[in-house]
Design a protein around this motif. Structure first.
Motif, PDB file in Angstrom:
ATOM      1  N   ALA A 180      70.561 -67.354  24.018  1.00 25.66           N
ATOM      2  CA  ALA A 180      70.800 -68.160  25.223  1.00 25.66           C
ATOM      3  C   ALA A 180      69.543 -68.868  25.706  1.00 25.66           C
ATOM      4  O   ALA A 180      69.323 -69.035  26.910  1.00 25.66           O
ATOM      5  N   GLY A 181      68.695 -69.298  24.773  1.00 28.95           N
ATOM      6  CA  GLY A 181      67.505 -70.034  25.173  1.00 28.95           C
ATOM      7  C   GLY A 181      66.384 -69.106  25.625  1.00 28.95           C
ATOM      8  O   GLY A 181      66.344 -67.934  25.261  1.00 28.95           O
ATOM      9  N   ASP A 182      65.478 -69.672  26.434  1.00 25.32           N
ATOM     10  CA  ASP A 182      64.366 -68.868  26.929  1.00 25.32           C
ATOM     11  C   ASP A 182      64.271 -68.999  28.441  1.00 25.32           C
ATOM     12  O   ASP A 182      65.035 -69.732  29.074  1.00 25.32           O
ATOM     13  N   ILE A 183      63.322 -68.287  29.014  1.00 22.90           N
ATOM     14  CA  ILE A 183      63.200 -68.237  30.467  1.00 22.90           C
ATOM     15  C   ILE A 183      62.954 -69.621  31.069  1.00 22.90           C
ATOM     16  O   ILE A 183      63.455 -69.942  32.149  1.00 22.90           O
ATOM     17  N   GLY A 184      62.213 -70.469  30.335  1.00 25.16           N
ATOM     18  CA  GLY A 184      61.910 -71.802  30.838  1.00 25.16           C
ATOM     19  C   GLY A 184      63.127 -72.703  30.925  1.00 25.16           C
ATOM     20  O   GLY A 184      63.198 -73.590  31.777  1.00 25.16           O
ATOM     21  N   PRO A 242      63.065 -73.597  35.017  1.00 27.47           N
ATOM     22  CA  PRO A 242      61.989 -74.520  34.630  1.00 27.47           C
ATOM     23  C   PRO A 242      60.763 -74.405  35.546  1.00 27.47           C
ATOM     24  O   PRO A 242      60.906 -74.408  36.773  1.00 27.47           O
ATOM     25  N   PRO A 243      59.575 -74.312  34.970  1.00 25.28           N
ATOM     26  CA  PRO A 243      58.362 -74.237  35.794  1.00 25.28           C
ATOM     27  C   PRO A 243      58.122 -75.510  36.593  1.00 25.28           C
ATOM     28  O   PRO A 243      57.343 -75.502  37.553  1.00 25.28           O
ATOM     29  N   ALA A 247      58.076 -67.116  42.806  1.00 29.31           N
ATOM     30  CA  ALA A 247      59.310 -66.319  42.817  1.00 29.31           C
ATOM     31  C   ALA A 247      59.102 -64.925  42.231  1.00 29.31           C
ATOM     32  O   ALA A 247      58.275 -64.710  41.344  1.00 29.31           O
ATOM     33  N   ASP A 248      59.876 -63.984  42.737  1.00 31.93           N
ATOM     34  CA  ASP A 248      59.898 -62.628  42.207  1.00 31.93           C
ATOM     35  C   ASP A 248      60.581 -62.661  40.835  1.00 31.93           C
ATOM     36  O   ASP A 248      61.734 -63.087  40.707  1.00 31.93           O
ATOM     37  N   SER A 249      59.886 -62.229  39.807  1.00 26.18           N
ATOM     38  CA  SER A 249      60.436 -62.301  38.456  1.00 26.18           C
ATOM     39  C   SER A 249      61.638 -61.380  38.252  1.00 26.18           C
ATOM     40  O   SER A 249      62.341 -61.500  37.241  1.00 26.18           O
TER      41      SER A 249
END
Length: 385
Positions: A281-285, A289-290, A298-300
Motif C-alpha cells: 500500500a505504498g509508503d508513509i510519504g 506527504p511531508p 504531528a504525533d507519529s
C-alpha cells in the motif's frame, strides 16, 4: 433506519478462566478478545453504535483493548451481569435511548454478521429475539454420579448472544426485574410477558470460558487468515537542537532533538512503512506527504494507527512487529519495555507481539559519528485468503 445499539457486557472478572486478567482482555490471534467482539458490531451495517459496560478496576486494559475505536465513554458495570446490563440500558436511556438494542457477551468474539442481521430482522415482528442453537446431544439428568433419567431434547435450544430487543420494552423489563437473579436477558423479557423469537445461530458463536475455548477460538480465527505477508521499513533522521528525541512513541531525554516534518520518530516511521509494505500500500510519504503542512510536528502514532486501520479494513491482523533502533546515543535499553508497550497500545495488539531492540554501528557511519538515528522494522500480518 431505526437506531440499533450493540451493548457489549464486559464487566466480568472471568474467574473460571483462571488468568491474571479478565478473559475479555486476553489475546486472541493478535487482538484482545474484547476488541474482536466490538469490531464485529462496529463494522456491521445494521448497527449504529456500540456501548461497552466494564469493571472500572480494569480501565487501563479496556483503554488499551479498544484504542483507536470510535466508542463512547464506557459504562460502569454492577455486581451481577443483570445489574451491568441494566446500567448499560440506563446509560443509553440518559442519552435519548434507541430503537433497538443488541445485548452481547464480550467473550463471544466469533459472532458473525449473518447472525447479527438475523436477530435484528426478527425484531420487525417481535419485541425480542435471541441467537440460539438447537440441542443436538442426548441429555441426561444425573443423581449421585449416575444417570437418573434421559431428558427429551425435542424443542430444546442453547441460548447465545446477541439477544435483541426493542429498547423501551427491555428497559422497562430490566427495571422491574431489579434485584432478581435471572439467567439472561431473554429470561428478563419472558418475566415481563414479552415474546422472544429463537434465531438459529452458528456453533462458532461460542463463549470463551476456559483456556481450551481460547485455543479453539484461535484456531477458528487463524483458519480464515491464510494470506501471511511480511513487510520491511527503514527510516533516518538527523540530530538538531533540542533536549529529547521521540522514539517508538516515547520522549527520551537527550542532548539533541531529531529533525523532521512530523515528530521525527524513526521507530514508528519504519514500522509504519513495514506494515504498509506488507499490504503493498505504498509508503508513509504517499499517505502523509511531508509537503502537507497539517503533518508538521504531528504525533507519529497517527501514522501507525492509520496503517493498522488499513490492515483491519482488509479483515486482517498484525501478527508480529520487530523494530531495531540504530544509534550510539541515547541508550535505548532502559526504555525498551515501555516502547514495546506503547507500540502494542497504538496497534491494539498484545505486548508479546512487539519486539523493540537497539544496536550500534561500532562508531562507523553517520550513526556512529553521532549525526542521527536510524531504525529498521519488520511487520508480519495475516489477511483473509
Amino acid at each position: 433506519m431505526t437506531t440499533c445499539i450493540a451493548l457489549i457486557v464486559a464487566g466480568g472478572t472471568g474467574q473460571r478462566f483462571g488468568a491474571e486478567r479478565p478473559k475479555q482482555y486476553l489475546d486472541l490471534a493478535g487482538k484482545p478478545i474484547l476488541r474482536r467482539t466490538v469490531e464485529a458490531f462496529l463494522r456491521h451495517p445494521l448497527v449504529t453504535g456500540v456501548q461497552v459496560v466494564i469493571d472500572p478496576a480494569w480501565r487501563d486494559l479496556y483503554d488499551a483493548a479498544v484504542a483507536g475505536l470510535d466508542l463512547p465513554e464506557p459504562v460502569t458495570g454492577g455486581a451481577t451481569r443483570q445489574d451491568s446490563v441494566r446500567n448499560g440500558l440506563e446509560a443509553l436511556a440518559a442519552r435519548g435511548g434507541c430503537g433497538r438494542v443488541l445485548i452481547h457477551d464480550a467473550a463471544r468474539p466469533l459472532i458473525d454478521a449473518a447472525t447479527i442481521a438475523a436477530v435484528v430482522a426478527a425484531l420487525d415482528g417481535t419485541p425480542g429475539a435471541i441467537a440460539a442453537v438447537p440441542v443436538a446431544d442426548t441429555l441426561k439428568r444425573g443423581r449421585d454420579g449416575t444417570v437418573a433419567a434421559t431428558v427429551d431434547r425435542e424443542s430444546l435450544w442453547r441460548a447465545q448472544t446477541p439477544q435483541g430487543f426493542r429498547f423501551p420494552e427491555i428497559l422497562a423489563a430490566h427495571r422491574s426485574a431489579a434485584g432478581l437473579a435471572l439467567t439472561d436477558d431473554a429470561a428478563v423479557a419472558e418475566r415481563a410477558g414479552l415474546a422472544v423469537a429463537l434465531v438459529p445461530a452458528n456453533e462458532e458463536n461460542f463463549k470463551v470460558t476456559t483456556p481450551d475455548d481460547l485455543t479453539r477460538a484461535t484456531r477458528a480465527v487463524l483458519s480464515t487468515l491464510g494470506d501471511v505477508r511480511t513487510g520491511t521499513g527503514f527510516d533516518v533522521h538527523r540530530f538538531t537542537e533540542g533536549d529529547f528525541v521521540t522514539l517508538c512513541g516515547l520522549r527520551v531525554p537527550h542532548s539533541h532533538g531529531l529533525e523532521g516534518h512530523s515528530d521525527a520518530d524513526v521507530g514508528l516511521h519504519a514500522l509504519t512503512d513495514a506494515i504498509l509494505g506488507a499490504l503493498a500500500a505504498g509508503d508513509i510519504g504517499s499517505h502523509f506527504p511531508p509537503s502537507d503542512p497539517q503533518w508538521r510536528g504531528a504525533d507519529s502514532a497517527t501514522f501507525l494507527r492509520h496503517a493498522a486501520g488499513l490492515v483491519a479494513e482488509r479483515g486482517g491482523v498484525i501478527a508480529h512487529t520487530d523494530v531495531t533502533i540504530i544509534c550510539e546515543r541515547p541508550k535505548v535499553g532502559p526504555h525498551r519495555e515501555a516502547m514495546a508497550a506503547r507500540i502494542a497500545e497504538i496497534l491494539g495488539i498484545a505486548p508479546d507481539r512487539v519486539s523493540v531492540k537497539a544496536t550500534t554501528t561500532e562508531r562507523l557511519g553517520f550513526t556512529g559519528r553521532g549525526e542521527g538515528i536510524a531504525a529498521q522494522a519488520v511487520a508480519t500480518i495475516r489477511l483473509p485468503g
